[in-house]
Design an enzyme around this catalytic site. Structure first.
Site, PDB file in Angstrom:
ATOM      1  N   CYS A   1      -6.370 -18.509   4.126  1.00  0.00           N
ATOM      2  CA  CYS A   1      -5.331 -19.312   4.767  1.00  0.00           C
ATOM      3  C   CYS A   1      -5.512 -19.181   6.274  1.00  0.00           C
ATOM      4  O   CYS A   1      -6.226 -18.311   6.748  1.00  0.00           O
ATOM      5  CB  CYS A   1      -3.955 -18.792   4.386  1.00  0.00           C
ATOM      6  SG  CYS A   1      -3.701 -18.772   2.606  1.00  0.00           S
TER       7      CYS A   1
ATOM      8  N   ARG B   1      -9.612 -23.412   6.912  1.00  0.00           N
ATOM      9  CA  ARG B   1      -9.390 -22.182   6.154  1.00  0.00           C
ATOM     10  C   ARG B   1      -8.549 -22.409   4.906  1.00  0.00           C
ATOM     11  O   ARG B   1      -8.361 -21.501   4.091  1.00  0.00           O
ATOM     12  CB  ARG B   1      -8.678 -21.145   7.034  1.00  0.00           C
ATOM     13  CG  ARG B   1      -9.414 -20.830   8.298  1.00  0.00           C
ATOM     14  CD  ARG B   1      -8.636 -19.839   9.126  1.00  0.00           C
ATOM     15  NE  ARG B   1      -8.576 -18.564   8.450  1.00  0.00           N
ATOM     16  CZ  ARG B   1      -9.487 -17.610   8.571  1.00  0.00           C
ATOM     17  NH1 ARG B   1     -10.516 -17.787   9.353  1.00  0.00           N
ATOM     18  NH2 ARG B   1      -9.360 -16.481   7.920  1.00  0.00           N
TER      19      ARG B   1
ATOM     20  N   TRP C   1      -4.398 -21.971   1.364  1.00  0.00           N
ATOM     21  CA  TRP C   1      -5.389 -22.129   0.297  1.00  0.00           C
ATOM     22  C   TRP C   1      -4.819 -21.320  -0.860  1.00  0.00           C
ATOM     23  O   TRP C   1      -4.796 -20.090  -0.827  1.00  0.00           O
ATOM     24  CB  TRP C   1      -6.739 -21.564   0.750  1.00  0.00           C
ATOM     25  CG  TRP C   1      -7.867 -21.824  -0.192  1.00  0.00           C
ATOM     26  CD1 TRP C   1      -8.647 -22.938  -0.236  1.00  0.00           C
ATOM     27  CD2 TRP C   1      -8.376 -20.936  -1.195  1.00  0.00           C
ATOM     28  NE1 TRP C   1      -9.602 -22.810  -1.215  1.00  0.00           N
ATOM     29  CE2 TRP C   1      -9.462 -21.596  -1.821  1.00  0.00           C
ATOM     30  CE3 TRP C   1      -8.024 -19.659  -1.648  1.00  0.00           C
ATOM     31  CZ2 TRP C   1     -10.190 -21.017  -2.861  1.00  0.00           C
ATOM     32  CZ3 TRP C   1      -8.751 -19.084  -2.670  1.00  0.00           C
ATOM     33  CH2 TRP C   1      -9.821 -19.773  -3.269  1.00  0.00           C
TER      34      TRP C   1
ATOM     35  N   ASN D   1      -1.853 -14.294   5.520  1.00  0.00           N
ATOM     36  CA  ASN D   1      -3.183 -14.636   5.022  1.00  0.00           C
ATOM     37  C   ASN D   1      -3.735 -13.401   4.328  1.00  0.00           C
ATOM     38  O   ASN D   1      -3.765 -12.317   4.922  1.00  0.00           O
ATOM     39  CB  ASN D   1      -4.096 -15.030   6.199  1.00  0.00           C
ATOM     40  CG  ASN D   1      -5.550 -15.130   5.788  1.00  0.00           C
ATOM     41  OD1 ASN D   1      -5.857 -15.371   4.628  1.00  0.00           O
ATOM     42  ND2 ASN D   1      -6.450 -14.928   6.731  1.00  0.00           N
ATOM     43  N   GLY D   2      -4.126 -13.558   3.063  1.00  0.00           N
ATOM     44  CA  GLY D   2      -4.655 -12.408   2.315  1.00  0.00           C
ATOM     45  C   GLY D   2      -4.063 -12.415   0.920  1.00  0.00           C
ATOM     46  O   GLY D   2      -3.539 -13.443   0.467  1.00  0.00           O
TER      47      GLY D   2
ATOM     48  N   GLU E   1     -30.492 -23.684  -1.008  1.00  0.00           N
ATOM     49  CA  GLU E   1     -29.509 -24.026   0.034  1.00  0.00           C
ATOM     50  C   GLU E   1     -29.207 -25.536   0.031  1.00  0.00           C
ATOM     51  O   GLU E   1     -28.048 -25.943   0.133  1.00  0.00           O
ATOM     52  CB  GLU E   1     -30.024 -23.552   1.403  1.00  0.00           C
ATOM     53  CG  GLU E   1     -29.168 -23.933   2.595  1.00  0.00           C
ATOM     54  CD  GLU E   1     -27.709 -23.479   2.513  1.00  0.00           C
ATOM     55  OE1 GLU E   1     -27.354 -22.696   1.625  1.00  0.00           O
ATOM     56  OE2 GLU E   1     -26.919 -23.973   3.335  1.00  0.00           O
TER      57      GLU E   1
ATOM     58  N   LYS F   1     -25.515 -27.240  -0.657  1.00  0.00           N
ATOM     59  CA  LYS F   1     -24.875 -28.191   0.279  1.00  0.00           C
ATOM     60  C   LYS F   1     -24.426 -29.436  -0.480  1.00  0.00           C
ATOM     61  O   LYS F   1     -23.332 -29.939  -0.282  1.00  0.00           O
ATOM     62  CB  LYS F   1     -25.829 -28.622   1.399  1.00  0.00           C
ATOM     63  CG  LYS F   1     -26.124 -27.638   2.475  1.00  0.00           C
ATOM     64  CD  LYS F   1     -25.003 -27.394   3.462  1.00  0.00           C
ATOM     65  CE  LYS F   1     -24.138 -26.251   3.057  1.00  0.00           C
ATOM     66  NZ  LYS F   1     -24.528 -24.913   3.299  1.00  0.00           N
TER      67      LYS F   1
ATOM     68  N   GLU G   1     -21.365 -28.712  -2.764  1.00  0.00           N
ATOM     69  CA  GLU G   1     -20.076 -28.405  -2.151  1.00  0.00           C
ATOM     70  C   GLU G   1     -19.449 -29.570  -1.399  1.00  0.00           C
ATOM     71  O   GLU G   1     -18.229 -29.711  -1.415  1.00  0.00           O
ATOM     72  CB  GLU G   1     -20.136 -27.149  -1.277  1.00  0.00           C
ATOM     73  CG  GLU G   1     -21.035 -27.232  -0.076  1.00  0.00           C
ATOM     74  CD  GLU G   1     -21.027 -25.944   0.747  1.00  0.00           C
ATOM     75  OE1 GLU G   1     -22.045 -25.638   1.353  1.00  0.00           O
ATOM     76  OE2 GLU G   1     -19.998 -25.260   0.781  1.00  0.00           O
TER      77      GLU G   1
ATOM     78  N   HIS H   1     -40.634 -24.763 -17.736  1.00  0.00           N
ATOM     79  CA  HIS H   1     -40.274 -23.755 -18.740  1.00  0.00           C
ATOM     80  C   HIS H   1     -38.906 -24.035 -19.354  1.00  0.00           C
ATOM     81  O   HIS H   1     -38.299 -23.147 -19.946  1.00  0.00           O
ATOM     82  CB  HIS H   1     -40.333 -22.356 -18.118  1.00  0.00           C
ATOM     83  CG  HIS H   1     -41.722 -21.967 -17.735  1.00  0.00           C
ATOM     84  ND1 HIS H   1     -42.686 -21.630 -18.656  1.00  0.00           N
ATOM     85  CD2 HIS H   1     -42.336 -21.941 -16.531  1.00  0.00           C
ATOM     86  CE1 HIS H   1     -43.831 -21.381 -18.037  1.00  0.00           C
ATOM     87  NE2 HIS H   1     -43.638 -21.568 -16.739  1.00  0.00           N
TER      88      HIS H   1
ATOM     89  N   LYS I   1     -13.215 -21.938   4.363  1.00  0.00           N
ATOM     90  CA  LYS I   1     -14.321 -21.442   5.183  1.00  0.00           C
ATOM     91  C   LYS I   1     -14.518 -19.947   5.045  1.00  0.00           C
ATOM     92  O   LYS I   1     -15.626 -19.463   4.989  1.00  0.00           O
ATOM     93  CB  LYS I   1     -14.021 -21.792   6.641  1.00  0.00           C
ATOM     94  CG  LYS I   1     -15.107 -21.396   7.627  1.00  0.00           C
ATOM     95  CD  LYS I   1     -16.237 -22.371   7.568  1.00  0.00           C
ATOM     96  CE  LYS I   1     -17.375 -22.009   8.477  1.00  0.00           C
ATOM     97  NZ  LYS I   1     -18.638 -22.584   8.015  1.00  0.00           N
TER      98      LYS I   1
END
Ligand code: F6R
Length: 611
Positions: A2, A27, A74, A100-101, A487, A491, A494, A510, A606
């Protein structure tokens, strides 16, 4: 996860809080709220949805207080809703809190409070905090500001988990208390005003002077004064830090999104990462690390630990350390490392990579490594972030603030910094001097080579337009190119919500090749001269089965593929810095074609400060 913001001064708090929240929205963005104090009463407005929706709520501009706190959420405990939004208040509406937490023992604390006749209006873990503060406040033997402060301290002593808190109290309309444990919080000092925030860029346009709180340090804030206290109410002095970041770095600067801006900033960010650390014909300068030849000769392995994109940078780092330092290197996701019993000891060097410096799993992994006697290096982008206070050594990437949720410039800076570190070690070990000289030369060319890659992106945009409705995309590469495939695939997932998988080129046959059918898209990265023919054979196997191909390469070959993006030639060990850029752009343009919010993809935040 958050974002929290606070203001105390002589201006109206509401627009300042909304401005700060909009900058912290990366965030978390499922609900938002603010509270101010007016005539000794706390007034709160909060709602489900984004900060822009909060800003357009009726009466929000009627909040006239010059002290206030704000939050963008969040969700962890409780769905996004008005009741679960912050700020939360105690039952008597005396205290308002943003948090936040995560409070891990919130269920026990709820039971404790219920047994004292407190009730709850939300499903959150946070709501126990204002009520516990109230409980300690009414049972306090202290008077005045100590009463407020001690009630917060006693509450924090009961909390298990992580928290950054801002607390206002209607009995103290000219004060705010803030504290943190394992979640970020900074205090910016202006003239007769203070700004509080989860990160520096959100308030950089107001001040450049910051206090960086450590765990369990309490700040008792007035308009023109900040007093710092420890858990035992002992007052102490704190040093103020002057931040040299430019406020414009946290603005979009004419770009439609932060992500595109940050992709385009990579020539600059890489220049900053290199700084004066390397120059030709001189040893690298890494004053932050004083590990000597004796120690470096004694280590049995390097463990690189990180999450997500930072872990992908670490995977490239493995190739670099093994090639340049001849020391075995392992890479592991922090969330796995911390819950097993990794075989490490005082002969292991552990490197933790984290853009934010706040990722809970990475910090916990570092503490585990320390407890086993390993030396620890943190690589972070955020000055004074939590991990930098725990590690034996810290190296900063200096990539400038990264605001878009999807990491781009931090990743390339991390790889460059790992290469510089590997060169530094090899110089101390007295090995591979020729390879090192070539690598340094190639590193110094990177910023202008990135500019070349960014010059014409039209082919990438066109391809994105062709494939944006696809459901699956495959990424392949060999050796270090495979780490770039991982990577690129991340990208795409997401920010574009397209399912994709990354494979070592030789692995496809395989099993996963069974999924290739007419029209499927294959993205391939090809930067190693020694592996060109083998890799082309792998691509042909897929083309034969009808795949569309997008190839990023710095090699010369005549084969025809749908799209070939040529990037400048460089040392294979740092090739990811160039070859990832077309993949960042491909994901970006696909997301734009789909009309998605590139900077704030769904379900993500983030800074992942929870496990
Ligand atoms: C992806 C992304 C994440 C982060 C990961 C670690 O674009 O940004 O995968 O890389 O959450 O974050 P930091 O580097 O802050 O530890």
């Amino acid at each position: 996860m958050c974002g929290i913001v606070g203001y105390i001064g002589n201006k109206k708090a509401e627009p300042i809080l909304l401005n700060g929240l909009s900058r912290l929205e990366y965030r978390g963005y499922d609900s938002a709220g603010i509270a101010t104090i007016e005539n000794t009463a706390i007034k709160t407005i909060k709602n489900k949805g984004r900060v822009a929706e909060l800003a357009s709520m009726p009466n929000i501009d009627k909040l006239n207080g010059t002290i206030g706190i704000g939050h963008t959420r969040w969700a962890t405990h409780g769905r996004p809703s008005s009741e679960n939004s912050h700020p939360h208040m105690d039952n008597s509406n005396k205290f308002a809190v943003v948090h936040n937490g995560i409070i891990e023992n919130y269920a026990d604390l709820r039971d404790f409070l219920k047994s004292h006749n407190y009730f709850f209006l939300s499903e959150t873990d946070t709501e126990v905090i204002p009520n516990l503060i109230h409980f300690h406040y009414i049972n306090s033997k202290f008077e005045g500001e100590k009463r407020f402060l001690k009630a917060v301290i006693d509450t924090c002593k009961m909390l298990k988990g992580s928290f950054a808190l801002e607390i206002i109290c209607s009995d103290f309309p000219d004060n705010m208390v803030v504290v943190r444990k394992d979640s970020p919080l900074v205090i910016g000092k202006g003239k007769d005003e203070c700004y509080i925030s989860s990160d520096i860029p959100a308030i950089l346009s107001f001040t450049k002077d910051f206090y960086l709180l450590n765990n369990f340090e309490y700040a008792y804030i007035s308009r023109n004064n900040i007093k710092f206290f420890e858990n035992d109410l002992k007052e102490f002095n704190k040093e103020i830090n002057n931040i040299t970041w430019d406020a414009g770095a946290a603005e979009k600067d004419g770009y439609p999104d932060f992500m595109l801006k940050e992709i385009n900033e990579q020539p600059k960010s890489i220049r900053e990462t290199i700084g004066s650390r390397i120059s030709l014909n001189k040893p690298t300068v890494l004053d932050e690390i004083d590990l000597d030849k004796k120690y470096l000769s004694s280590i049995n392995k390097i463990c690189i630990v990180a999450c997500g994109t930072a872990m992908h940078a670490g995977l490239a780092g493995k190739y670099i350390f093994e090639a340049i330092c001849e020391i075995p290197a392992e890479v592991e996701a922090a969330s796995e490392f911390r819950y097993r019993n990794p075989i490490i000891n005082e002969k292991t060097l552990c490197i933790f990579i984290t853009q934010s410096g706040e990722t809970a799993d990475t910090i916990a992994a570092l503490n585990l490594a320390k407890s086993k006697g390993a030396k620890t290096i943190a690589i972070s982008n955020v000055i004074g972030s939590s991990i930098t206070r725990e590690a034996d050594y810290t190296l900063y990437t200096h990539a400038g603030p990264e605001i878009a949720v999807a990491s781009t410039k931090a990743y390339t800076s991390q790889i460059v910094l790992l290469a510089i570190l590997a060169i530094n070690f090899a110089e101390k070990l007295g090995i591979n001097s020729e390879k090192i000289a070539e690598l340094k030369d190639d590193i110094l060319k990177l910023p202008s080579q990135i500019e070349e890659v960014l010059k014409d992106t039209s082919k990438i945009k066109e391809f994105a337009n062709k494939i944006y409705k696809e459901k699956d995309v495959f990424y392949i590469g060999r050796g270090i190119d495979y780490t770039v495939a991982l990577e690129g695939s991340l990208k795409l997932k997401e920010i574009s919500y397209v399912h994709s998988e990354a494979y070592p080129s030789g692995e496809l046959k395989h099993g996963a090749i069974a999924l290739i059918e007419n029209g499927v898209t294959l993205v391939s990265i090809l930067t190693n001269r020694l592996l060109v023919e083998k890799s082309i054979s792998n691509i042909q196997e897929v083309v034969t089965r009808g795949a569309k191909t997008f190839i990023v390469t710095n090699q010369d070959f005549d084969n025809k593929f749908d799209v070939i993006i040529r990037v400048p030639k460089t040392n294979t060990l740092i090739a990811p810095v160039l070859s990832v850029i077309p993949l960042q752009l491909l994901a970006y343009y696909i997301s734009k074609e789909k009309g998605l919010d590139v900077d704030k993809p769904r379900n993500l935040a983030k800074s992942v400060t929870v496990e």
